[in-house]
Design a protein around this motif. Structure first.
Motif, PDB file in Angstrom:
ATOM      1  N   LYS A  96       0.831  -1.199   0.000  1.00  0.00           N
ATOM      2  CA  LYS A  96       0.000   0.000   0.000  1.00  0.00           C
ATOM      3  C   LYS A  96       0.875   1.263   0.000  1.00  0.00           C
ATOM      4  O   LYS A  96       0.624   2.214  -0.750  1.00  0.00           O
ATOM      5  CB  LYS A  96      -0.936   0.002   1.209  1.00  0.00           C
ATOM      6  CG  LYS A  96      -1.850   1.199   1.266  1.00  0.00           C
ATOM      7  CD  LYS A  96      -2.766   1.132   2.474  1.00  0.00           C
ATOM      8  CE  LYS A  96      -3.633   2.379   2.546  1.00  0.00           C
ATOM      9  NZ  LYS A  96      -4.448   2.421   3.752  1.00  0.00           N
ATOM     10  N   VAL A  97       1.912   1.272   0.818  1.00  0.00           N
ATOM     11  CA  VAL A  97       2.826   2.424   0.871  1.00  0.00           C
ATOM     12  C   VAL A  97       3.558   2.572  -0.451  1.00  0.00           C
ATOM     13  O   VAL A  97       3.675   3.674  -0.996  1.00  0.00           O
ATOM     14  CB  VAL A  97       3.827   2.273   2.039  1.00  0.00           C
ATOM     15  CG1 VAL A  97       4.884   3.370   1.989  1.00  0.00           C
ATOM     16  CG2 VAL A  97       3.096   2.285   3.372  1.00  0.00           C
ATOM     17  N   LYS A  98       4.059   1.466  -1.004  1.00  0.00           N
ATOM     18  CA  LYS A  98       4.813   1.521  -2.254  1.00  0.00           C
ATOM     19  C   LYS A  98       3.931   1.998  -3.417  1.00  0.00           C
ATOM     20  O   LYS A  98       4.382   2.773  -4.261  1.00  0.00           O
ATOM     21  CB  LYS A  98       5.437   0.160  -2.571  1.00  0.00           C
ATOM     22  CG  LYS A  98       6.604  -0.167  -1.653  1.00  0.00           C
ATOM     23  CD  LYS A  98       7.255  -1.487  -2.051  1.00  0.00           C
ATOM     24  CE  LYS A  98       8.487  -1.766  -1.253  1.00  0.00           C
ATOM     25  NZ  LYS A  98       9.658  -0.992  -1.643  1.00  0.00           N
ATOM     26  N   VAL A  99       2.679   1.566  -3.449  1.00  0.00           N
ATOM     27  CA  VAL A  99       1.764   1.979  -4.528  1.00  0.00           C
ATOM     28  C   VAL A  99       1.358   3.448  -4.346  1.00  0.00           C
ATOM     29  O   VAL A  99       1.295   4.222  -5.298  1.00  0.00           O
ATOM     30  CB  VAL A  99       0.527   1.060  -4.583  1.00  0.00           C
ATOM     31  CG1 VAL A  99      -0.546   1.625  -5.496  1.00  0.00           C
ATOM     32  CG2 VAL A  99       0.935  -0.344  -5.041  1.00  0.00           C
ATOM     33  N   SER A 100       1.103   3.848  -3.094  1.00  0.00           N
ATOM     34  CA  SER A 100       0.687   5.227  -2.808  1.00  0.00           C
ATOM     35  C   SER A 100       1.797   6.229  -3.032  1.00  0.00           C
ATOM     36  O   SER A 100       1.540   7.389  -3.348  1.00  0.00           O
ATOM     37  CB  SER A 100       0.201   5.350  -1.369  1.00  0.00           C
ATOM     38  OG  SER A 100      -0.929   4.538  -1.153  1.00  0.00           O
ATOM     39  N   HIS A 101       3.043   5.804  -2.868  1.00  0.00           N
ATOM     40  CA  HIS A 101       4.182   6.719  -2.970  1.00  0.00           C
ATOM     41  C   HIS A 101       5.284   6.060  -3.797  1.00  0.00           C
ATOM     42  O   HIS A 101       6.340   5.691  -3.271  1.00  0.00           O
ATOM     43  CB  HIS A 101       4.727   7.058  -1.573  1.00  0.00           C
ATOM     44  CG  HIS A 101       3.673   7.578  -0.650  1.00  0.00           C
ATOM     45  ND1 HIS A 101       3.183   8.870  -0.740  1.00  0.00           N
ATOM     46  CD2 HIS A 101       2.982   6.972   0.346  1.00  0.00           C
ATOM     47  CE1 HIS A 101       2.263   9.035   0.201  1.00  0.00           C
ATOM     48  NE2 HIS A 101       2.120   7.896   0.868  1.00  0.00           N
ATOM     49  N   PRO A 102       5.073   5.930  -5.100  1.00  0.00           N
ATOM     50  CA  PRO A 102       6.069   5.255  -5.951  1.00  0.00           C
ATOM     51  C   PRO A 102       7.353   6.083  -6.071  1.00  0.00           C
ATOM     52  O   PRO A 102       7.334   7.308  -5.916  1.00  0.00           O
ATOM     53  CB  PRO A 102       5.368   5.132  -7.298  1.00  0.00           C
ATOM     54  CG  PRO A 102       4.355   6.220  -7.294  1.00  0.00           C
ATOM     55  CD  PRO A 102       3.940   6.403  -5.870  1.00  0.00           C
ATOM     56  N   LYS A 103       8.449   5.403  -6.366  1.00  0.00           N
ATOM     57  CA  LYS A 103       9.711   6.099  -6.646  1.00  0.00           C
ATOM     58  C   LYS A 103       9.542   6.858  -7.947  1.00  0.00           C
ATOM     59  O   LYS A 103       8.871   6.406  -8.858  1.00  0.00           O
ATOM     60  CB  LYS A 103      10.868   5.112  -6.784  1.00  0.00           C
ATOM     61  CG  LYS A 103      11.249   4.463  -5.479  1.00  0.00           C
ATOM     62  CD  LYS A 103      12.432   3.549  -5.702  1.00  0.00           C
ATOM     63  CE  LYS A 103      12.846   2.863  -4.406  1.00  0.00           C
ATOM     64  NZ  LYS A 103      13.948   1.936  -4.615  1.00  0.00           N
ATOM     65  N   LYS A 104      10.152   7.990  -8.000  1.00  0.00           N
ATOM     66  CA  LYS A 104      10.029   8.811  -9.230  1.00  0.00           C
ATOM     67  C   LYS A 104      11.201   8.626 -10.129  1.00  0.00           C
ATOM     68  O   LYS A 104      12.252   8.257  -9.813  1.00  0.00           O
ATOM     69  CB  LYS A 104       9.876  10.272  -8.846  1.00  0.00           C
ATOM     70  CG  LYS A 104       8.598  10.494  -8.091  1.00  0.00           C
ATOM     71  CD  LYS A 104       8.419  11.938  -7.730  1.00  0.00           C
ATOM     72  CE  LYS A 104       7.129  12.018  -6.928  1.00  0.00           C
ATOM     73  NZ  LYS A 104       6.531  13.247  -6.838  1.00  0.00           N
TER      74      LYS A 104
END
Length: 104
Positions: A96-104
């Motif tokens: 959930k964290v990785k999907v909500s705040h992906p690396k740019k």
């Protein structure tokens, strides 16, 4: 190492040591600390050095940070459906964290 040896002999010793060579340094024993002979300090320095040498593996055995370890664990789970199901709550929370705040 002189101070470490002194504190191994007397953990509550209060002393100022001027110099780093046991043969040439001077000691100022403070607040009523009973002086310790240079011979006793030298003997304890040998023990302290032996302990240090014996524990080299502890200094060499450096793991990745906890964050990096958890990231490796998550990526392993991300590749394995069985692990995703087995550790569902953990996997979904991190995902959930990785999907909500992906690396740019």
């Amino acid at each position: 190492m002189i101070i470490k040896a002194i504190l191994k002999i007397n953990p509550s010793a209060e002393v100022t040591v001027r110099g780093s060579d046991i043969n040439t340094c001077t000691f100022e024993w403070l607040n009523g600390t009973t002086p310790i002979s240079k011979a006793d300090i030298e003997a304890k320095m040998v023990e302290v050095q032996a302990e240090y040498d014996a524990n080299q593996y502890q200094r060499d055995r450096v793991y990745p940070s906890i964050g990096d370890q958890l990231d490796m664990l998550w990526h392993t789970m991300d590749k394995d459906m069985e692990l995703q199901h087995k550790f569902y709550d953990f996997y979904q929370t991190i995902k959930k964290v990785k999907v909500s705040h992906p690396k740019k």
